[in-house]
Design a protein around this motif. Structure first.
Motif, PDB file in Angstrom:
ATOM      1  N   LYS A  73       0.830  -1.201   0.000  1.00  0.00           N
ATOM      2  CA  LYS A  73       0.000   0.000   0.000  1.00  0.00           C
ATOM      3  C   LYS A  73       0.869   1.257   0.000  1.00  0.00           C
ATOM      4  N   ASP A  74       2.176   1.052  -0.078  1.00  0.00           N
ATOM      5  CA  ASP A  74       3.098   2.192  -0.047  1.00  0.00           C
ATOM      6  C   ASP A  74       3.132   2.893  -1.396  1.00  0.00           C
ATOM      7  N   THR A  75       3.576   4.126  -1.363  1.00  0.00           N
ATOM      8  CA  THR A  75       3.698   4.920  -2.578  1.00  0.00           C
ATOM      9  C   THR A  75       5.125   5.420  -2.716  1.00  0.00           C
ATOM     10  N   GLY A  76       5.428   5.898  -3.917  1.00  0.00           N
ATOM     11  CA  GLY A  76       6.759   6.431  -4.176  1.00  0.00           C
ATOM     12  C   GLY A  76       7.585   5.468  -5.004  1.00  0.00           C
ATOM     13  N   LYS A  77       8.899   5.619  -4.939  1.00  0.00           N
ATOM     14  CA  LYS A  77       9.807   4.738  -5.658  1.00  0.00           C
ATOM     15  C   LYS A  77      10.135   3.542  -4.777  1.00  0.00           C
ATOM     16  N   LEU A  78       9.677   2.387  -5.198  1.00  0.00           N
ATOM     17  CA  LEU A  78       9.858   1.145  -4.447  1.00  0.00           C
ATOM     18  C   LEU A  78      10.800   0.237  -5.228  1.00  0.00           C
ATOM     19  N   TRP A  79      11.711  -0.428  -4.525  1.00  0.00           N
ATOM     20  CA  TRP A  79      12.725  -1.221  -5.231  1.00  0.00           C
ATOM     21  C   TRP A  79      12.770  -2.648  -4.706  1.00  0.00           C
ATOM     22  N   VAL A  80      13.324  -3.507  -5.526  1.00  0.00           N
ATOM     23  CA  VAL A  80      13.555  -4.899  -5.159  1.00  0.00           C
ATOM     24  C   VAL A  80      14.890  -5.334  -5.764  1.00  0.00           C
ATOM     25  N   ARG A  81      15.646  -6.087  -4.992  1.00  0.00           N
ATOM     26  CA  ARG A  81      16.924  -6.640  -5.463  1.00  0.00           C
ATOM     27  C   ARG A  81      16.814  -8.161  -5.427  1.00  0.00           C
ATOM     28  N   TYR A  82      17.291  -8.811  -6.490  1.00  0.00           N
ATOM     29  CA  TYR A  82      17.214 -10.269  -6.564  1.00  0.00           C
ATOM     30  C   TYR A  82      18.245 -10.783  -7.572  1.00  0.00           C
ATOM     31  N   ALA A  83      18.418 -12.083  -7.526  1.00  0.00           N
ATOM     32  CA  ALA A  83      19.310 -12.757  -8.476  1.00  0.00           C
ATOM     33  C   ALA A  83      18.479 -13.661  -9.378  1.00  0.00           C
ATOM     34  N   LYS A  84      18.898 -13.760 -10.625  1.00  0.00           N
ATOM     35  CA  LYS A  84      18.248 -14.629 -11.598  1.00  0.00           C
ATOM     36  C   LYS A  84      19.340 -15.251 -12.462  1.00  0.00           C
ATOM     37  N   GLU A  85      19.416 -16.588 -12.368  1.00  0.00           N
ATOM     38  CA  GLU A  85      20.507 -17.280 -13.047  1.00  0.00           C
ATOM     39  C   GLU A  85      21.840 -16.643 -12.684  1.00  0.00           C
ATOM     40  N   CYS A  86      21.952 -16.291 -11.398  1.00  0.00           N
ATOM     41  CA  CYS A  86      23.180 -15.724 -10.831  1.00  0.00           C
ATOM     42  C   CYS A  86      23.524 -14.325 -11.362  1.00  0.00           C
ATOM     43  N   GLN A  87      22.582 -13.696 -12.025  1.00  0.00           N
ATOM     44  CA  GLN A  87      22.739 -12.287 -12.406  1.00  0.00           C
ATOM     45  C   GLN A  87      21.912 -11.444 -11.445  1.00  0.00           C
ATOM     46  N   TRP A  88      22.540 -10.436 -10.843  1.00  0.00           N
ATOM     47  CA  TRP A  88      21.835  -9.590  -9.887  1.00  0.00           C
ATOM     48  C   TRP A  88      21.110  -8.455 -10.596  1.00  0.00           C
ATOM     49  N   TYR A  89      19.888  -8.176 -10.121  1.00  0.00           N
ATOM     50  CA  TYR A  89      19.060  -7.115 -10.668  1.00  0.00           C
ATOM     51  C   TYR A  89      18.563  -6.231  -9.521  1.00  0.00           C
ATOM     52  N   THR A  90      18.377  -4.957  -9.810  1.00  0.00           N
ATOM     53  CA  THR A  90      17.651  -4.049  -8.928  1.00  0.00           C
ATOM     54  C   THR A  90      16.603  -3.343  -9.767  1.00  0.00           C
ATOM     55  N   ASP A  91      15.336  -3.650  -9.477  1.00  0.00           N
ATOM     56  CA  ASP A  91      14.223  -3.047 -10.200  1.00  0.00           C
ATOM     57  C   ASP A  91      13.552  -2.003  -9.314  1.00  0.00           C
ATOM     58  N   THR A  92      13.117  -0.901  -9.926  1.00  0.00           N
ATOM     59  CA  THR A  92      12.372   0.123  -9.188  1.00  0.00           C
ATOM     60  C   THR A  92      11.009   0.319  -9.837  1.00  0.00           C
ATOM     61  N   PHE A  93      10.015   0.629  -9.020  1.00  0.00           N
ATOM     62  CA  PHE A  93       8.651   0.900  -9.453  1.00  0.00           C
ATOM     63  C   PHE A  93       8.241   2.247  -8.860  1.00  0.00           C
ATOM     64  N   THR A  94       7.632   3.089  -9.671  1.00  0.00           N
ATOM     65  CA  THR A  94       7.059   4.334  -9.168  1.00  0.00           C
ATOM     66  C   THR A  94       5.565   4.115  -8.988  1.00  0.00           C
ATOM     67  N   VAL A  95       5.123   4.109  -7.734  1.00  0.00           N
ATOM     68  CA  VAL A  95       3.750   3.739  -7.402  1.00  0.00           C
ATOM     69  C   VAL A  95       3.007   4.961  -6.874  1.00  0.00           C
ATOM     70  N   ILE A  96       1.825   5.217  -7.469  1.00  0.00           N
ATOM     71  CA  ILE A  96       0.967   6.316  -7.044  1.00  0.00           C
ATOM     72  C   ILE A  96      -0.392   5.721  -6.689  1.00  0.00           C
ATOM     73  N   HIS A  97      -0.846   5.947  -5.471  1.00  0.00           N
ATOM     74  CA  HIS A  97      -2.127   5.409  -5.010  1.00  0.00           C
ATOM     75  C   HIS A  97      -3.046   6.540  -4.577  1.00  0.00           C
ATOM     76  N   THR A  98      -4.315   6.402  -4.891  1.00  0.00           N
ATOM     77  CA  THR A  98      -5.359   7.093  -4.139  1.00  0.00           C
ATOM     78  C   THR A  98      -6.069   5.980  -3.389  1.00  0.00           C
ATOM     79  N   ILE A  99      -5.797   5.884  -2.121  1.00  0.00           N
ATOM     80  CA  ILE A  99      -6.185   4.707  -1.363  1.00  0.00           C
ATOM     81  C   ILE A  99      -7.585   4.878  -0.790  1.00  0.00           C
ATOM     82  N   LEU A 100      -8.391   3.883  -0.961  1.00  0.00           N
ATOM     83  CA  LEU A 100      -9.729   3.875  -0.379  1.00  0.00           C
ATOM     84  C   LEU A 100      -9.618   3.818   1.134  1.00  0.00           C
TER      85      LEU A 100
END
Length: 662
Positions: free
Chosen positions: A388-415
């Motif tokens: 339910k958080d907003t803003g720039k959210l990130w995740v770090r993980y490995a895939k086939e031993c390659q490291w990735y850092t993905d970011t998402f910009t999330v905007i909510h109007t929360i009920l």
């Protein structure tokens, strides 16, 4: 390189290294072998991992020393990795991982594993612990013949553990070395274990259920190509080869030759060490032989270990050792030697885009498929994160031993937080609407098929009180967002509280038990004159008329009231006998007041027929013995007058006559 039963390192020709004598007597790998890993920094050096006194150590062998035959690098003998008494020496293995290898050992002091990473920079001595396992700790320990081996799959994704209780399969996280997802594949004692080169099949040695004997005498194949499908793995087990039975005269029973460990050869084939009964011409004996003959060791073989079923081409006694006996071969063969993987490329950073939602209760963000070692911005480690958080959210993980850092910009109007279902005592429902972020909201609450309608406009929490039961719609607006939610309010059962008796008259000073029914908890008011103010049964001893109100609460918290009226009778009549016989016979000798309880005496006098007072009492309990001034009075009629206070302080007067008989 290897060891003998005395802890010593051997050079390439089987001769003890000058610097390889181990200054310890307890060698926990007497039923296994040390593990060797080539150094990535120096092609002529090797890390040798050992288990002494149930601790983990490593040494570095330099092949340039000892005239090219190899010796321990000075100062690098038995460098400690794990303290003594912490690991099981028969259960250590090497697994390929990201950016290196993992030395994995079963821990002896608790239920789990320890992993240590080996990289181009050397051995990382920081342990990674995994708390998992299906069997009890003693099942993993060395216990006679039944402790079993432990092997990792060539792709570094799985770990097989043989024990006296059966076969376990685990997942290995190649980016962290964590051991996860413990599951039991087989419940028969398991000796050897080895994966196929493509890591899709697992081979084990275990007892043949048909033989009834506990030695490992058959080779099983398990399809582990779908590690998450436990039932499929269990049902895939097939026997691809079994040792022949023979007759053991000492036991007078038919048993099978036992098998030891399984190891992959340089040619990609699997080799299974077997102790087989042979005659004097080195030919396998049928059942039963006429005489007792010695064992010989042979290797069974799996020619095509990547193939399912009998297409793996199992071969019995591919070659024998011609009377040579491999020390400890009943249990273990050497583990494969893996090269340390090269470091992976740098982390790849990606922006996954903008995500908006209008009155959504949250957003699900996901990593790429097959991601491991996942760490979200909030510490969560799941593949998909509901947030339910907003803003720039990130995740770090490995895939086939390659490291990735993905970011998402999330905007909510929360009920706002709105309950969809309420239960309450009739007329007491309270609907609370709580904003989860700073916005201004307008609300229209409408009862369906009912008259209730409420409105509000606020940027803070609000509560609609006193709502009757029924179905409602709540329209919520904020800016351009508009939605309607449905709410149901249901009445809870109401107790029917009663009191028995509920209307009673009591003489002053008397008690009565009031019994409540119809609820779970009870409270009485007022509490005066009661032995307790709570409970289904109370005792009242009122000194004045009183009305008690009983509040009963049922299991749902709903209330009901009942009332009990108690009237106190203060006028408790005294009475006196009309004759007495003061003759000293002990019967009716005293003329006294009867039915005395709470009354208080005001005056009491007795007169003869001439009006002379012959008796006067100071206490209501005093009586006349028929004497006056210590002389017996004549028989005849006498007159009394009695005045006393009732408990309500009213004055009562009694007059009468009494006959004195002699």
């Amino acid at each position: 390189m290897g060891t003998t039963h005395t802890p010593v390192f051997m050079d390439r020709y089987g001769i003890p290294m000058p610097g390889g004598t181990v200054p310890l007597s307890s060698y926990d790998m007497a039923n296994g072998y040390p593990l060797a890993v080539p150094s990535a920094a120096d092609s002529l050096q090797y890390y040798i991992f050992t288990c002494l006194d149930k601790g983990l150590q490593y040494s570095i062998v330099d092949m340039r020393l000892n005239n090219g035959r190899g010796d321990i690098l000075p100062g690098h003998l038995l460098l400690p990795l794990m303290p003594n008494g912490t690991v099981i020496g028969s259960k250590i293995t090497i697994a390929p991982g990201c950016d290196g290898l993992y030395l994995i050992a079963r821990v002896a002091s608790f239920h789990g594993f320890v992993s240590l990473k080996i990289t181009h920079n050397g051995v990382d001595t920081r342990p990674v612990y995994s708390y998992t396992g299906n069997f009890s700790l003693p099942d993993y320990q060395q216990n006679g013949l039944y402790f079993g081996t432990m092997k990792a799959s060539p792709d570094g994704r799985m770990l097989a553990v043989g024990t006296a209780r059966g076969l376990e399969l685990y997942d290995i996280e190649p980016c962290s070395g964590l051991i996860k997802n413990a599951r039991v594949i087989d419940t028969l004692m398991t000796f050897g274990a080895c994966f196929s080169p493509d890591s899709r099949l697992l081979y084990t040695t275990r007892p043949d259920p048909q033989s009834g004997y506990y030695e490992a005498s058959s080779i099983m194949q398990w399809d582990v190509s779908t590690p998450s499908d436990l039932n499929s793995i269990r049902t895939s087990g097939i026997q691809v080869l079994a040792n022949s039975a023979y007759y053991w005269p000492a036991w007078q029973a038919a048993i099978s030759s036992y098998m030891g460990d399984i190891a992959q050869g340089p040619d990609g084939k699997l080799y299974i060490l077997s102790n087989t009964l042979y005659d004097e011409n080195q030919r396998p004996l049928p059942l039963p032989p006429a005489t007792t003959v010695p064992f010989a060791q042979t290797f069974h073989i799996i020619h095509q270990p990547d193939n399912r079923g009998m297409a793996c081409q199992p071969g019995r006694d591919a070659f024998n050792l011609n009377g040579r006996y491999i020390d400890r071969a009943r249990y273990y063969l050497p583990h494969p030697i893996y090269a340390i993987p090269r470091p992976q490329p740098d982390t790849i950073y990606r922006h996954k885009g903008y995500i908006t939602s209008c009155f959504g209760s949250g957003t699900t963000l996901a990593t790429d498929s097959n991601a491991t070692c996942i760490t979200w911005y909030n510490g969560d480690t799941t593949t998909a994160l509901y947030t339910k958080d907003t803003g720039k959210l990130w995740v770090r993980y490995a895939k086939e031993c390659q490291w990735y850092t993905d970011t998402f910009t999330v905007i909510h109007t929360i009920l706002p937080e709105i309950p969809a279902y309420l239960v309450a005592c009739p007329g007491q429902a309270a609907l609370t609407v709580t904003p989860r972020e700073t916005h201004r909201y307008s609300y229209v609450l409408q009862q369906q098929d009912g008259p209730t309608r409420r409105t509000a406009d606020t940027d803070s929490a609000l509560t609609f009180h006193g709502l009757p039961s029924g179905s409602y719609t709540l329209q919520v607006r904020s800016g351009s967002c508009d939605t309607t939610v449905t709410i149901t309010i249901q009445d809870l059962p109401v107790p029917d509280v009663r009191i028995a008796p509920y209307d009673i008259t009591l003489p002053y000073g008397s008690s009565v038990t009031l019994q409540a029914s119809g609820a779970e908890l009870y409270t009485w008011w007022p509490a005066r004159y009661l032995d307790t103010a709570m409970g289904a049964s109370v005792t009242a001893t009122p000194q004045e008329s009183v009305q008690y109100m009983l509040t009963g609460i049922n299991a749902y918290g709903c209330r009901d009231t009942a009332y009990a009226n108690i009237t106190v009778d203060h006028h408790m009549q005294l009475w006196l006998p009309n004759a007495f016989t003061p003759n000293g016979d002990g019967l009716n000798d005293i003329f006294r007041i009867e039915n005395v309880t709470w009354q208080q005496l005001l005056s009491w006098s007795i007169y003869n027929r001439y009006g002379t007072e012959v008796f006067s009492a100071g206490s209501i309990h005093d009586g006349w013995d028929g004497n006056h001034k210590n002389r017996p009075c004549d028989a005849g009629v006498y007159y009394y007058m009695l005045q006393y206070y009732n408990t309500d302080r009213t004055i009562q007067t009694l007059k009468g006559e009494v006959h004195l008989l002699r």
